[in-house]
Motif scaffolding. Sequence first.
Motif, PDB file in Angstrom:
ATOM      1  N   VAL A  33      60.539  55.134  50.791  1.00  0.00           N
ATOM      2  CA  VAL A  33      59.572  55.924  51.540  1.00  0.00           C
ATOM      3  C   VAL A  33      60.352  56.671  52.616  1.00  0.00           C
ATOM      4  O   VAL A  33      60.996  56.064  53.465  1.00  0.00           O
ATOM      5  CB  VAL A  33      58.489  55.056  52.194  1.00  0.00           C
ATOM      6  N   TYR A  34      60.323  57.993  52.556  1.00  0.00           N
ATOM      7  CA  TYR A  34      61.118  58.787  53.498  1.00  0.00           C
ATOM      8  C   TYR A  34      60.449  60.128  53.738  1.00  0.00           C
ATOM      9  O   TYR A  34      59.364  60.393  53.229  1.00  0.00           O
ATOM     10  CB  TYR A  34      62.556  58.937  53.007  1.00  0.00           C
ATOM     11  N   ASN A  35      61.083  60.970  54.552  1.00  0.00           N
ATOM     12  CA  ASN A  35      60.536  62.282  54.934  1.00  0.00           C
ATOM     13  C   ASN A  35      59.058  62.174  55.274  1.00  0.00           C
ATOM     14  O   ASN A  35      58.189  62.809  54.681  1.00  0.00           O
ATOM     15  CB  ASN A  35      60.804  63.315  53.848  1.00  0.00           C
ATOM     16  N   ILE A  36      58.806  61.310  56.245  1.00  0.00           N
ATOM     17  CA  ILE A  36      57.451  60.969  56.670  1.00  0.00           C
ATOM     18  C   ILE A  36      56.870  62.061  57.568  1.00  0.00           C
ATOM     19  O   ILE A  36      57.589  62.864  58.164  1.00  0.00           O
ATOM     20  CB  ILE A  36      57.459  59.637  57.429  1.00  0.00           C
ATOM     21  N   SER A  37      55.531  62.071  57.664  1.00  0.00           N
ATOM     22  CA  SER A  37      54.869  62.920  58.653  1.00  0.00           C
ATOM     23  C   SER A  37      54.917  62.214  60.001  1.00  0.00           C
ATOM     24  O   SER A  37      55.377  61.075  60.117  1.00  0.00           O
ATOM     25  CB  SER A  37      53.408  63.155  58.251  1.00  0.00           C
ATOM     26  N   LYS A  38      54.423  62.884  61.028  1.00  0.00           N
ATOM     27  CA  LYS A  38      54.219  62.179  62.285  1.00  0.00           C
ATOM     28  C   LYS A  38      52.953  61.329  62.177  1.00  0.00           C
ATOM     29  O   LYS A  38      52.094  61.556  61.312  1.00  0.00           O
ATOM     30  CB  LYS A  38      54.121  63.149  63.453  1.00  0.00           C
ATOM     31  N   GLN A  39      52.845  60.341  63.034  1.00  0.00           N
ATOM     32  CA  GLN A  39      51.661  59.491  63.062  1.00  0.00           C
ATOM     33  C   GLN A  39      50.487  60.277  63.654  1.00  0.00           C
ATOM     34  O   GLN A  39      50.660  61.080  64.572  1.00  0.00           O
ATOM     35  CB  GLN A  39      51.958  58.254  63.907  1.00  0.00           C
TER      36      GLN A  39
END
Length: 310
Positions: free
Chosen positions: A40-46
């Motif tokens: 799981v990578y290149n996540i959005s901001k919370q």
Amino acid sequence: MIEIKSQRVRDLLDIYRQNNIVINTEKLNFKGDLVVGKDVYNISKQFSKDGKEYIFGRVEARDSELSQTVLFEKVGDAYEQTSIKFDMLQDPCVTEIDNEIVLSGTEVYADETGRINNWRTVFYTNIFANPKKICQAPAKMKDARIYKLSDGRILIFSRPQGERGGKGTIGYAVYSSLDQVDETSFDTAPLLDKIFDVESWGGVNDLVDLGDGKVGVIGHIASMGEGDIRHYFGMTFVLDVDTSECSDIKIICERKDFAEGSYKRLDLIDVVFMGGLTRNGDGTATLYTGLSDAEGHKAVIKDPFDGVKK
């Protein structure tokens, strides 16, 4: 030290290393059956919705780029998988327009062998119920963004490559309403002048409204190094959307600011990809990042826009 081809990136990196603004970092923990045996990578901001905290993440096998973008809910010290997912969507980003969360990401298309042969940025609303695609960028354009300013205007950013954009540059345009934005809007957006040199490229990942027609841009700047290693860094600058004047680019983080970890391929080991930034109101900000195409982390940093209005 590995040689980075871009003199501009080398100069910016030297300045950053004399003024490192990272306070602390943390690897994020993702749970659910969809992430077993996957990265799981290149996540959005919370972001918040109905009193709960969420984050989107790019989920895929280590030896593949056929992704799902999955919505995770923050539960305790982990992020738990929800039932909401978008197949063949990479690198999610979120913003809010008219009290509605808008999800953008790179939609990829593959041939019968599973080889990706096309891609584009797409935008969705109503993501918690019946997602609706509201807009898309031209084919083979990643990292296009839409943002609503506090005065009601719609700001778009493009990232053309090739004859018009070289290795990848930044364009922007302003519209009075979202209804005016279409694929052509991104294709024709005027380019920011000389923001990268011939050996570097970059794009916009997130935006912060600073008032008076100014926005804080959160993005990435990159260059190749010896051995064809890719070097990606988090960066910011301030743009006056009415005059096109930009402040100098500042690097705000690099891969070695974070804990050592996994990587998808050796040429991606030095990649930091910005998911977004949240200002904390106390002189700090929280960055959400993807690292080495394999992990999702966050960092508390000195607010790069501290002292700027709003």
